[in-house]
Structure formats: structure tokens, C-alpha cells
Design an enzyme around this catalytic site. Structure first.
Site, PDB file in Angstrom:
ATOM      1  CB  SER A 119      -0.852   0.029   1.274  1.00  0.00           C
ATOM      2  OG  SER A 119      -1.678  -1.092   1.354  1.00  0.00           O
ATOM      3  CG  HIS A 140      -2.281  -0.382  -4.087  1.00  0.00           C
ATOM      4  ND1 HIS A 140      -2.682   0.901  -3.825  1.00  0.00           N
ATOM      5  CD2 HIS A 140      -2.598  -1.092  -2.976  1.00  0.00           C
ATOM      6  CE1 HIS A 140      -3.210   0.975  -2.620  1.00  0.00           C
ATOM      7  NE2 HIS A 140      -3.180  -0.229  -2.093  1.00  0.00           N
ATOM      8  CD  GLU A 152      -2.177   3.867  -6.396  1.00  0.00           C
ATOM      9  OE1 GLU A 152      -2.344   3.175  -5.374  1.00  0.00           O
ATOM     10  OE2 GLU A 152      -2.033   5.094  -6.354  1.00  0.00           O
ATOM     11  CG  ASN A 190      -3.258   3.640   0.689  1.00  0.00           C
ATOM     12  OD1 ASN A 190      -4.395   3.710   1.141  1.00  0.00           O
ATOM     13  ND2 ASN A 190      -2.766   2.522   0.176  1.00  0.00           N
TER      14      ASN A 190
END
Ligand code: NAD
Length: 287
Positions: A119, A140, A152, A190
């Protein structure tokens, strides 16, 4: 060579979800976890998710049986020998990930690409540990993997064009839409999401509002499908804390300081829905 065999390391909520989607889209998948009970939990998660697809009429009984046949599970990384592409989904801990990546480097053929579902952690540093920086990339997936459309993709400076193309194609074959991010702490998703979740914990700690009022305000007031505290429970508070620590230490800005209340929940083992207790309490049958 077209990819047919995928390996997944870690049978937690992300690894099991990634493996399920790979099998649903026709790939053979082998999942490795460190212990038998984690494998059992992962298997049960997949079975109940597939049942929900079947109940909604999106899969037939025969489809479910075939998907499960395409999946195998074990405790040994050596069983990934025949895989052509491996996705690592162990906890968000840099030293653990590096250790597993260096073990994978010994087991896998040198041309196999390894993707990390991290992450927030540097793809360049993990790539180095994998012994194959050119064939290492961030992939991701979002939680829950069977329902969320996005992957991602994160390239380090060393990731080759060929690795990127292969990974983007694989994600698309798995029915996902991809975005591309540079190798910065937290990438895009994130970097933006976690400070909001962290701020929700500060609001809770300072007594600004109750958990349900914080979540309802953000859900109805900013048109999000769930509030930040409930989302944190779904992600895992341990994962949220680990990501905030990466943002804080690597971007070096006090605005990323993890909320002490978030840390207290993690210290208490109340890490969210996966253990049925986080900010909220959950019933086992809804898990
Ligand atoms: P999790 O705690 O649910 O699962 C991790 C799994 O890894 C567990 O089953 C554990 O037994 C296994 N594991 C631990 N050590 C291992 C080892 N040495 N070898 C093999 N397996 C091992 O965590 P998760 O939520 O699935 O997160 C996994 C990764 O995905 C993390 O890097 C996390 O940051 C990332 N991620 C999480 C989310 C989310 O919403 N939870 C979303 C996107 C990405």
C-alpha cells in the site's frame, strides 16, 4: 509467453481476493501462506464470496466449481516453481516483505515478474530485495478485490517497460482498470485516503463526534460509500497505521503523524473487521 499460472503469497483478505479474481478470469492460481489456519481462512473467504456471486445469479454452480478447481493452496514457496507471475500480499511490513522476496528470488526462474500489493512501501527497495529490480513492480489492488475495479500500478525507476506492459495487460485480463503512479510513499490512493482516515481518528480522540456521527457526516456529506472509520475497519487498522508510519517517516512532514488513538487500537489487537473488533464490533456470520 502468455501468462496462465499465477502465484499469490499471503492468503489474507487481499491475497485471497486477488487469487479469487485471477481464478474467476481463467488463470490457474497457487496461493502460499505461512500457516494452515490462514490458508483455511482464505479458502473460506473465497468460498463465501463465490456463493454471494452465485446467489445474485452472476455465477452458476458449475462456474463456482470450475473456479475452485483452478485454485490450489499450500504452505511452501517452493510450490510456486511453475508460476509465471507472482503477486506478494503479506502484511505491510518492509522487513517481512524483503525476507519473502529474497526467498522467492531463489525459488522462481529469473524471468518471472514479481509484483507487490504493498500500500505504501518503496517499490525500488522491495525490488532490490527481490534480486530482479527490472522485473519488479507495484500492483496495488483495492479491497474488496472482487468488487473494486482499480489496480494502481507503480513503477520504480528500475522497472522495465516490458514488465509494466505485462502487468497492465494482466490487470486488464483480470477485469481491472489501471492507473500509473510513480514510486512515492503511499503512491496516489493512500497518499490521499490515509490522511483522511487518520484525521477521523483525531476527531474521534478529541471527542468532536461519535464514531457513527463522524462516519455518517462523511458518508452523506461528502458522498462516500462508507465513512472513514468504517473504511479503516475494513482495510485493517494495522495496515492503516503501517501506511501512516511510512508516509510520516518518508515524507518527513508532521501532518502525517499517526493518531495516537489509531495506535492504541492496534496495540489492543482491535485491528478491524478481520478480527471482528475495530472501531466497531462485527458478527462472525457477516464477515
Ligand atoms: P492480512 O493481514 O489480511 O493478510 C496477510 C497474510 O499474509 C496473512 O494471511 C498472513 O498469514 C500472511 N503471511 C504473513 N507472513 C507470511 C509469510 N512469511 N509467508 C506467507 N504468508 C505470510 O493483510 P491484507 O489486508 O491482506 O494486506 C496484505 C497486503 O496488501 C499489505 O501489504 C497491505 O498493505 C496491502 N493492501 C491492503 C489493503 C486492505 O484494504 N487491507 C488494500 C490494498 C493493499
Amino acid at each position: 509467453m502468455a501468462i496462465q499460472n499465477i502465484g499469490v503469497v499471503g492468503a489474507g483478505q487481499m491475497g485471497a481476493g486477488i487469487a479469487q479474481v485471477a481464478a474467476m478470469t481463467g488463470f490457474l492460481v497457487h496461493v502460499v501462506d505461512v500457516n494452515a489456519s490462514a490458508l483455511e481462512k482464505g479458502r473460506a473467504m473465497v468460498a463465501s464470496s463465490l456463493q454471494r456471486f452465485q446467489k445474485k445469479g452472476e455465477l452458476s454452480e458449475q462456474d463456482v466449481a470450475q473456479i475452485l478447481e483452478r485454485m490450489s493452496w499450500s504452505e511452501s514457496l517452493k510450490d510456486l516453481l511453475a508460476t509465471q507471475f507472482v503477486i506478494e500480499a503479506v502484511p505491510e511490513n518492509e522487513s517481512l516483505k524483503k525476507k519473502i522476496l529474497s526467498e522467492l528470488n531463489i525459488v522462481l526462474a529469473p524471468d518471472v515478474v514479481i509484483a507487490s500489493n504493498t500500500s505504501s512501501i518503496s517499490i525500488a527497495r522491495l525490488g532490490k530485495a527481490s534480486g530482479r529490480s527490472e522485473r519488479f513492480i507495484g500492483m496495488h489492488f483495492m479491497n474488496p478485490v472482487p468488487r473494486m475495479k482499480l489496480v494502481e500500478i507503480i513503477r520504480s525507476l528500475a522497472t522495465s517497460d516490458q514488465t509494466y506492459q505485462m502487468t497492465a495487460e494482466l490487470a486488464q485480463k483480470m477485469g481491472k482498470t489501471t492507473t500509473l503512479s510513480k514510486d512515492y510513499p503511499g503512491f496516489v490512493a493512500n497518499r490521499i485516503l490515509m490522511p483522511m482516515i487518520n484525521e477521523a481518528f483525531f476527531a474521534l480522540m478529541e471527542g468532536v463526534a461519535s464514531p457513527t456521527d463522524i462516519d455518517m457526516t462523511m458518508k452523506l456529506g461528502t458522498n462516500q460509500p462508507m465513512g472513514p472509520l468504517q473504511l479503516a475497519d475494513f482495510i485493517g487498522l494495522d495496515t492503516c497505521l503501517a501506511i501512516m508510519e511510512v508516509l510520516h517517516s518518508e515524507l518527513g512532514d508532521g501532518k502525517y503523524r499517526p493518531c495516537p488513538l489509531l495506535r492504541q487500537y492496534v496495540d489492543a489487537g482491535w485491528v478491524g473487521k478481520k478480527v471482528l473488533q475495530g472501531v466497531y464490533r462485527y458478527e462472525a456470520e457477516n464477515n
